[in-house]
Design an enzyme around this catalytic site. Structure first.
Site, PDB file in Angstrom:
ATOM      1  N   ASP A 170       0.865  -1.164   0.000  1.00 49.32           N
ATOM      2  CA  ASP A 170       0.000   0.000   0.000  1.00 49.32           C
ATOM      3  C   ASP A 170       0.912   1.227   0.000  1.00 49.32           C
ATOM      4  OD1 ASP A 170      -3.233   0.621   1.576  1.00 49.32           O
ATOM      5  OD2 ASP A 170      -2.127   1.735   0.056  1.00 49.32           O
TER       6      ASP A 170
HETATM    7  C1  GLC Z   1      -4.269   4.343  -0.262  1.00 48.49           C
HETATM    8  C2  GLC Z   1      -5.168   3.204   0.119  1.00 48.49           C
HETATM    9  C3  GLC Z   1      -5.275   2.126  -0.925  1.00 48.49           C
HETATM   10  C4  GLC Z   1      -5.181   2.762  -2.296  1.00 48.49           C
HETATM   11  C5  GLC Z   1      -3.770   3.307  -2.441  1.00 48.49           C
HETATM   12  C6  GLC Z   1      -3.542   3.990  -3.792  1.00 48.49           C
HETATM   13  O1  GLC Z   1      -3.513   4.752   0.826  1.00 48.49           O
HETATM   14  O2  GLC Z   1      -4.927   2.563   1.362  1.00 48.49           O
HETATM   15  O3  GLC Z   1      -6.521   1.452  -0.720  1.00 48.49           O
HETATM   16  O4  GLC Z   1      -5.437   1.798  -3.293  1.00 48.49           O
HETATM   17  O5  GLC Z   1      -3.428   4.185  -1.395  1.00 48.49           O
HETATM   18  O6  GLC Z   1      -4.305   5.151  -3.870  1.00 48.49           O
END
Ligand code: GLC
Length: 742
Positions: A283
């Site tokens: 993430d």
């Molecule tokens: C965010 C979220 C994740 C998302 C990613 C890209 O922090 O936790 O669900 O897909 O970043 O935006």
């Protein structure tokens, strides 16, 4: 007025996606490419950056990213969208020595341009075909805009309404969540990866992110192995079995180890036991976050731990970019693990067909045609209607009565457009949104006069608008008041300690209630909310969640009676935050159960509130009524090798056609691990005309009687099992039992 069913629904009769077996020819192409790659180029494939600035004004970040892309230091970009931009950036990647194409990814969570209801709302439809349709339309639009990969579905079981990300999931139940995970993966990915009407999906956030302590986002998670395997992993397994192309790990720790650096989760379970062939993306920055977690001494240490644990791609932390090559050269990171990560990523690029045609998803003509397809909005309206949940309807207040020629439409969300889309809508076209007021005006006018007053803001203490709102109500035959959250009050980093209605909305309701007019409350938001006064005093309550771009039309379809609501809650609505955790399948008998209402002395109970929620999991009313009768169980006993059929008759005993979600619950009253009072084991959504009856059959097998015991073995223990069939977890209509023989 009826809306023709979305013809694409017919597409979903196809066979389920076969797990993408590894194709020998592809594996050979990967091997050949890997042999040509330098260490730096291998690390390059593991880097993912957000490219919002790439098509903007000159900046140092933009220059650095373009240089990295041209030199093969980037494997994927997120937040670059549109045919023009993706084509331009792909062209930069093809200037690199080995011309390895980029993967373009985006958070297409509940729609790309045409926004559908939020995922929690879609889950309330309990309609797997509708949920799959929503994902399919989102994928079609995203793929037409040059996107290869969406960071969805979020399959985290979400039981804590203080946690704002419950809006992105399928609610509190594992069985429903697993069914929906599969439907969404198939909706996003289609029958086989590589079609230009589909995108790679991403099961996230692996794992147990929804159990963050205190409902506070990004917090630690502590739980037993039984809980992890029984409640939180099955939707991920369902996504993997449906062929989901990628996984995303999570920000939380699991029992002290960050998910990003968790070898048990990513290597032992996912890539080991489950033999998962796709790749894991971290993430946003989560690899680097192992330093503030206190699990890594610095980013080099974090990089080493993440690769060893099975995190294949590094989203935005730069840990791999800055340290992995040196770690390999110093023998601190295993080049075989690096090669395996690169292979997993390249495998998806081959399966998408990007090596054969890097621009296949970037087609101007298709983008224009698909993004303006009116069928997409029809689908959004169809799904939004199915997502709405009728929570109360005293004296058949709804549907709106024809004789009500003057309708007051009041509240801070009545004319709002942006709020209807909810959060996670990076590409939404807000000009497409139909507000609740506009939807009602278009459906009811000109025979019904609407009188609007905002009354108050969602947030804020001003009551200056109350007088105008009361005047509008007094001059009307009935009142529709919209209450709830603004679009940015649920979602990521939106945990709330108080999940009541913000501001003075309940006071506005009370002022309108005092006029004595029939009062219909429409609740909008991304999570369970607490509104006890309204629940007690409103004549009717409709939960619309954040219904998406067609929300205004869909709500008018429901309030007018053109569509009979059939939604059921996928998550419990508490009476008080103090009752949390209160998910229905977290309710146990205890050693001191409350057996008689009111008899709470020295029982497992509160002294200031009942144990029961305001609205239970699986609850939702209809404009018609359904009866359950003639329960028959095919055999009183079964062996582990046999199945038992639970059959009953469902009848529409009311005045209009409607859909009922019949639910099957089970309890194992005596087991080596105490079992919840009830667990959902099956459901069927059934459409019936007035007077129509249908025989419904559920099948139970050993697997549905099983649980993880103290030794973490998946077992069904001989003995009696209680069976419950009902319209909600707290509305059981038929009871029976069956015995599992040794
Ligand atoms: C965010 C979220 C994740 C998302 C990613 C890209 O922090 O936790 O669900 O897909 O970043 O935006």
């Amino acid at each position: 007025m009826t809306i023709n069913h979305f013809p694409l629904l017919g597409l979903f009769l196809g066979a389920p996606l076969l797990a993408a077996a590894q194709q020998p020819a592809t594996e050979q192409r990967i091997t050949t490419l890997l042999q040509q790659m330098t260490l730096a180029e291998k690390v390059g494939q593991l880097n993912q950056y957000s490219g919002r600035e790439l098509t903007g004004p000159a900046s140092a970040r933009k220059d650095n990213q373009l240089n990295a892309i041209r030199s093969g230091q980037v494997g994927s970009m997120l937040n670059v969208r549109g045919v023009q931009d993706t084509r331009a950036i792909q062209a930069e990647a093809l200037k690199s020595r080995l011309r390895i194409p980029l993967l373009f990814s985006l958070d297409v969570i509940h729609g790309y341009k045409t926004i559908f209801p939020i995922p929690l709302a879609e889950a309330a439809s309990w309609d797997l075909a509708a949920i799959r349709l929503g994902a399919h339309v989102a994928a079609r639009e995203a793929a037409a805009a040059g996107i290869h990969w969406t960071f969805a579905p979020m399959v985290d079981v979400g039981r804590d309404p203080r946690w704002g990300r419950v809006m992105e999931g399928a609610g509190e139940d594992t069985y429903l969540g697993a069914q929906i995970a599969r439907a969404r993966v198939l909706g996003f990915q289609g029958e086989k990866l590589g079609g230009t009407d589909a995108v790679m999906a991403c099961a996230k956030h692996f794992a147990a992110y929804g159990a963050a302590l205190a409902g506070r986002d990004y917090n630690a998670v502590d739980m037993s192995s039984q809980q992890l395997w029984e409640t939180y992993l099955p939707p991920f397994r369902a996504a993997a079995d449906a062929g989901v192309a990628t996984f995303m790990n999570s920000f939380n720790t699991l029992n002290g180890v960050p998910a990003t650096g968790n070898r048990y989760l990513q290597r032992d379970v996912l890539k080991g036991q489950w033999q998962y062939p796709g790749f894991v993306v971290s993430d946003w920055g989560s690899i680097g976050e192992m330093v503030p977690w206190g699990y890594a001494a610095d980013k080099a240490d974090a990089a080493q731990k993440a690769l060893a644990a099975g995190s294949d791609m590094d989203m935005e932390s730069d840990a791999y970019h800055n340290h992995l090559a040196q770690l390999v050269q110093e023998g601190k990171a295993d080049v075989a693990l690096l090669d395996e990560a690169v292979r997993r990523i390249l495998r998806k690029k081959f399966e998408l067909g990007l090596f054969d045609d890097p621009y296949k998803f970037s087609n101007e003509k298709r983008e224009k045609q698909v993004l303006n397809d009116p069928q997409n909005r029809l689908a959004a309206r169809q799904v939004a209607r199915k997502a709405m949940v009728l929570l109360k309807n005293d004296h058949q207040t709804l549907p709106l009565r024809r004789e009500w020629r003057r309708l007051a439409v009041i509240g801070p969300l009545a004319k709002s457009k942006r709020d209807l889309d909810g959060s996670w809508v990076p590409e939404a076209d807000t000009t497409l949104i139909t507000s609740i007021y506009d939807g009602l005006a278009q459906r009811l006018g000109p025979q019904t006069q609407l009188r609007y007053a905002k009354g108050c803001e969602v947030l804020g203490e001003s009551r200056t608008g109350f007088a105008q709102a009361v005047a509008a109500a007094q001059s009307a035959d009935a009142v529709v008041i919209t209450v709830g959250e603004t679009w940015d009050m649920s979602g990521e980093a939106k945990s709330r300690t108080d999940i009541g209605l913000p501001g003075v909305q309940e006071e506005l309701f009370a002022a309108l209630k005092a006029t004595g007019k029939p009062i219909i409350v429409v609740v909008l938001g991304g999570r369970p909310l607490i509104f006890n006064t309204i629940a007690d005093q409103a004549d009717a309550i409709l939960l619309a969640w954040w219904p998406g771009a067609e929300g205004g039309h869909a709500l008018a379809d429901v309030l007018s009676g053109d569509y009979n609501p059939g939604g059921k809650l996928p998550i419990t609505f508490p009476r008080a935050v103090g009752q949390i955790p209160i998910a229905y399948n977290q309710q146990y008998s205890t050693g001191r159960p409350v057996t008689k209402p009111g008899d709470t002395r020295y029982k497992s109970a509160y002294i200031d509130a009942p144990n029961t929620p305001r609205y239970a999991f699986g609850y939702g009313l209809s404009y018609t009524t359904f009866t359950y009768s003639d329960l028959s169980i095919s055999r009183p006993q079964l062996t582990a090798a046999e199945t038992v059929q639970v059959q009953f008759t469902l009848t529409n005993t009311g005045p209009v056609a409607g859909e009922e979600v019949a639910q099957l619950y089970l309890r194992d009253p005596v087991a080596s691990t105490v079992r919840p009072l009830k667990e959902l084991k099956d459901f069927q959504k059934v459409a019936l005309k007035p007077g129509e009856r249908k025989t419904i059959t559920f099948t139970l097998d050993k697997d549905k009687l099983s649980f993880y015991n103290q030794q973490l073995a998946w077992v069904a223990e001989p003995g009696e099992f209680q069976l419950m069939v009902g319209s909600a977890s707290d509305d059981i209509r038929l009871r029976g039992k069956v015995e599992l023989l040794p």
